[in-house]
Write a protein that holds these residues in place. Structure first.
Motif, short mmCIF file in Angstrom:
data_model
loop_
_atom_site.label_atom_id
_atom_site.label_comp_id
_atom_site.label_asym_id
_atom_site.label_seq_id
_atom_site.Cartn_x
_atom_site.Cartn_y
_atom_site.Cartn_z
N ILE A 12 15.01 50.42 -29.89
CA ILE A 12 16.22 49.93 -30.00
C ILE A 12 16.94 50.00 -28.81
CG2 ILE A 12 18.37 50.08 -30.86
CD1 ILE A 12 16.67 48.64 -32.84
N GLY A 13 17.04 51.07 -27.87
CA GLY A 13 17.43 51.34 -26.64
C GLY A 13 16.87 49.96 -25.64
N LEU A 14 15.53 50.05 -25.60
CA LEU A 14 14.98 48.95 -24.72
C LEU A 14 15.42 47.48 -25.17
CD1 LEU A 14 11.47 50.73 -24.34
CD2 LEU A 14 13.39 50.56 -22.56
N LEU A 15 15.50 47.42 -26.42
CA LEU A 15 15.94 45.96 -26.77
C LEU A 15 17.37 45.85 -26.40
CD1 LEU A 15 15.83 43.36 -28.39
CD2 LEU A 15 16.40 44.61 -30.44
N CYS A 16 18.19 46.77 -26.48
CA CYS A 16 19.54 46.69 -25.92
C CYS A 16 19.53 46.12 -24.30
CB CYS A 16 20.50 47.79 -26.18
SG CYS A 16 20.92 47.96 -27.86
N VAL A 39 11.50 40.00 -20.48
CA VAL A 39 10.41 39.62 -21.57
C VAL A 39 9.65 41.10 -21.75
CG1 VAL A 39 7.95 38.67 -21.67
CG2 VAL A 39 9.91 37.35 -20.88
N HIS A 40 9.44 41.77 -20.86
CA HIS A 40 8.77 42.94 -20.89
C HIS A 40 9.55 43.95 -21.62
CE1 HIS A 40 5.96 41.25 -18.20
NE2 HIS A 40 4.97 42.04 -18.48
N LEU A 41 10.85 44.13 -21.54
CA LEU A 41 11.70 45.13 -21.97
C LEU A 41 11.67 44.63 -23.54
CD1 LEU A 41 14.83 45.68 -19.77
CD2 LEU A 41 12.80 47.22 -20.44
N PHE A 42 11.94 43.27 -24.14
CA PHE A 42 11.88 42.86 -25.29
C PHE A 42 10.52 43.07 -25.92
CE2 PHE A 42 11.36 39.73 -28.59
CZ PHE A 42 12.48 39.71 -29.33
N LEU A 43 9.47 42.46 -25.56
CA LEU A 43 8.25 42.51 -26.21
C LEU A 43 7.51 43.67 -26.12
CD1 LEU A 43 6.74 39.09 -25.30
CD2 LEU A 43 7.35 39.80 -27.38
N VAL A 47 9.39 45.30 -29.25
CA VAL A 47 8.32 44.83 -30.38
C VAL A 47 7.21 46.00 -30.32
CG1 VAL A 47 6.87 43.08 -31.06
CG2 VAL A 47 9.09 42.66 -30.20
N CYS A 48 6.57 46.07 -29.21
CA CYS A 48 5.39 46.91 -29.26
C CYS A 48 5.78 48.38 -29.68
CB CYS A 48 4.44 46.76 -27.83
SG CYS A 48 3.97 45.14 -27.69
N VAL A 49 6.68 49.08 -28.74
CA VAL A 49 6.93 50.32 -29.22
C VAL A 49 7.17 50.68 -30.73
CG1 VAL A 49 8.51 52.14 -28.80
CG2 VAL A 49 7.79 50.81 -26.86
N THR A 50 7.97 49.69 -31.44
CA THR A 50 8.28 49.88 -32.87
C THR A 50 7.02 49.61 -33.42
OG1 THR A 50 10.58 48.52 -32.36
CG2 THR A 50 9.75 48.82 -34.60
N ILE A 51 6.28 48.74 -33.13
CA ILE A 51 4.90 48.74 -33.88
C ILE A 51 4.21 49.79 -33.71
CG2 ILE A 51 2.53 47.34 -33.91
CD1 ILE A 51 4.12 44.94 -33.40
N MET A 52 4.00 50.48 -32.84
CA MET A 52 3.40 51.66 -32.53
C MET A 52 3.98 52.94 -33.21
SD MET A 52 3.06 51.53 -28.28
CE MET A 52 2.93 53.10 -28.07
N GLY A 307 10.81 26.78 -29.79
CA GLY A 307 9.88 27.88 -30.38
C GLY A 307 10.05 29.40 -29.84
N ALA A 308 10.43 29.69 -28.65
CA ALA A 308 10.56 31.00 -28.37
C ALA A 308 11.65 31.79 -29.12
CB ALA A 308 10.85 31.03 -26.95
N PRO A 309 12.91 31.31 -29.25
CA PRO A 309 13.85 32.00 -29.92
C PRO A 309 13.42 32.13 -31.55
CG PRO A 309 14.80 29.94 -29.28
CD PRO A 309 13.46 30.28 -28.46
N LEU A 310 12.80 30.95 -31.85
CA LEU A 310 12.36 30.65 -33.37
C LEU A 310 11.22 32.10 -33.59
CD1 LEU A 310 12.02 27.20 -34.43
CD2 LEU A 310 13.36 29.13 -35.63
N LEU A 311 10.40 32.26 -32.72
CA LEU A 311 9.29 33.09 -33.04
C LEU A 311 9.55 34.44 -32.65
CD1 LEU A 311 6.34 33.14 -33.79
CD2 LEU A 311 5.78 32.90 -31.26
N LEU A 312 10.16 34.67 -31.64
CA LEU A 312 10.34 36.07 -31.14
C LEU A 312 11.71 36.64 -31.84
CD1 LEU A 312 9.88 35.84 -27.26
CD2 LEU A 312 8.38 36.52 -29.11
N LEU A 313 12.53 36.26 -32.05
CA LEU A 313 13.98 36.66 -32.91
C LEU A 313 13.71 36.03 -34.43
CD1 LEU A 313 16.78 35.85 -30.34
CD2 LEU A 313 15.92 38.09 -31.08
N GLY A 314 13.52 34.79 -34.70
CA GLY A 314 13.61 34.42 -36.08
C GLY A 314 12.27 35.07 -36.78
N VAL A 315 11.31 35.26 -36.37
CA VAL A 315 10.27 35.80 -37.06
C VAL A 315 9.97 37.21 -36.79
CG1 VAL A 315 7.57 35.58 -37.40
CG2 VAL A 315 8.95 33.38 -37.29
#
Length: 458
Positions: A12-16, A39-43, A47-52, A307-315
């Motif tokens: 969450i901190g990296l997302l902010c 892009v790297h802070l977001f993904l 995303v990846c840190v949360t999945i881990m 597509g990018a906001p739909l996929l990365l945020l919406g999905v």
């Protein structure tokens, strides 16, 4: 408890940080390669840190086995988080020679995660659909991170020219394996479990046929799309794109059917999963024309306009937020209240968070995502970059998303602060917490907070 929650808090901190960089990009206030930082802070960072963190906690639970090593689970976060901060700093300062070193640190963290979860899953006698998806996702994590280090080295030294492949081709394969191979495959696998469990329904009829199509078509499509982009083979990439799109549409139908048939009271998690089903269908509709026409085009790497906001945020974003609205309270509830059940009145899992804050962050996130999609579509129609074409709409959208994330983070932190048996500092930093009275007894945060697996495998 502390290992997954620490991943979530860091994420969450990296997302902010990613959202603040995004706002800076819109107003042209970010130095260096700010787009790559964003892009790297977001993904990677969120995303990846949360999945881990989520997979480390729940793969052993779903599979009825023991996590291979808790030490590796802690080390992976330090390596990925530390490497990412250094990587982002190097990009912002334009120090391209530093990228390969920090990329290698992240690589070690991701490979520790892959090894740890791979060895954990290796003890399972027979895989179900969720576990099969996770195996594919882990393989994608291993390959995409290796490609990432090659890209980082190429930015500093031109390494790829000597290997006979283009930077654009490797980047396309890297992004494809990351977003569609690692992230989306994990989401599909997890929601086959969570979607049925949290709606109290079962797959039936056409659901099984759609799952069979997705389970074969998605991984084959990802490999074909990534391979086609890597070597510049348009026909191969087009076949892969068609399979990925078909699998996504089938999965969206399965998820929507689970939500329509659910037998429980709606929660913020269900509302966010409904957004996921709609966003996934909308992403397929926008991505299909662009991918089938020009699957190798850099501007189409994540789909068509919007597509990018739909996929990365919406999905992806709404899956993570929706799932965390159950996972964070559930992990805290198990540690604080599970042993008191039946002896005294205890709250339900969904009682731990604030309903009004959940409604507020959901509204902010949905509105912000919708504005970003609209801005991206309009900018594409005008033939301009998003930041140049519609800075006002994009800025408002990013601001709303940032506020939504802040409200969500406040809600999650309040759950941990009010109900966790250990202190918030213990969860965030791993420091031993004070012994706190619970139900007439005491719980030692340094002992209870360690219960991620039954035994440390190494």
């Amino acid at each position: 408890m502390t290992v997954p929650l620490r991943h979530f808090l860091v994420g969450i901190g990296l997302l902010c940080g990613a959202l603040l960089v995004g706002i800076g990009l819109v107003v042209d206030a970010v130095p260096g390669l700010g787009g790559l930082v964003h892009v790297h802070l977001f993904l990677v960072g969120w995303v990846c840190v949360t999945i881990m963190g989520a997979m480390t906690q729940f793969v052993p639970v779903w599979s009825g086995t023991t996590l291979r090593s808790r030490r590796l689970a802690s080390a992976q976060l330090a390596l990925v988080g530390g490497g990412l901060l250094g990587f982002a700093t190097a990009l912002a300062l334009g120090r391209l020679g530093w990228l390969a070193g920090f990329g290698a640190v992240m690589l070690l963290g991701f490979w520790a995660f892959v090894y740890n979860l791979g060895r954990t899953l290796a003890t399972v006698a027979e895989f179900d659909a969720t576990e099969r998806h996770f195996v594919v996702a882990l393989a994608c994590f291993a390959v995409l991170t290796g490609l990432g280090v090659l890209l980082a080295a190429d930015l500093g030294s031109g390494l790829l020219a000597d290997l006979g492949v283009s930077h654009a081709g490797v980047r396309g394969a890297h992004v494809t394996l990351g977003v569609f191979g690692a992230v989306l495959t994990t989401i599909y696998g997890a929601l086959y479990q969570l979607g049925t469990m949290f709606t109290q329904t079962e797959l039936r009829g056409i659901d099984h046929r759609l799952r069979a199509v997705e389970e074969v078509g998605h991984p084959v499509g990802v490999v074909a799309l990534a391979g086609g982009r890597l070597v510049g083979a348009t026909a191969l990439a087009r076949v892969g794109a068609a399979l990925v799109l078909l699998a996504a549409l089938g999965f969206a139908v399965v998820l929507a059917r689970r939500l329509v048939e659910m037998r429980v009271e709606r929660t913020p998690m269900h509302t966010r999963y409904a957004v996921v089903a709609l966003a996934l269908g909308a992403w397929v509709a926008t991505a299909a024309p662009a991918w089938l026409r020009a699957p190798l085009a850099p501007e189409h790497v994540l789909g068509g306009p919007g597509g990018a906001p739909l996929l990365l945020l919406g999905v992806v974003g709404f899956v993570i937020f929706g799932t965390l609205y159950h996972i964070v309270p559930f992990v805290v509830w198990v540690e604080r209240y599970s042993d008191r059940l039946g002896f005294e009145a205890v709250p339900m899992v969904d009682d731990l968070y604030a309903d009004r804050l959940a409604a507020a962050d959901g509204t902010l996130l949905f509105a912000g995502t919708a504005l970003l999609v609209a801005a991206d579509v309009a900018a594409d129609a005008a033939g301009t970059a998003l930041a140049v074409g519609l800075p006002g709409v994009a800025l408002v959208g990013l601001t709303l998303v940032t506020l939504g994330v802040a409200v969500f983070a406040a809600n999650a932190l309040l759950v941990i602060r009010r109900h966790s048996p250990g202190t918030l500092a213990r969860v965030a930093f791993g420091r031993p917490g004070a012994r706190r009275a619970v139900g007439g007894g005491v719980i030692d945060g340094a002992e209870k907070g360690e219960s991620v697996d039954a035994a440390d495998g190494e």
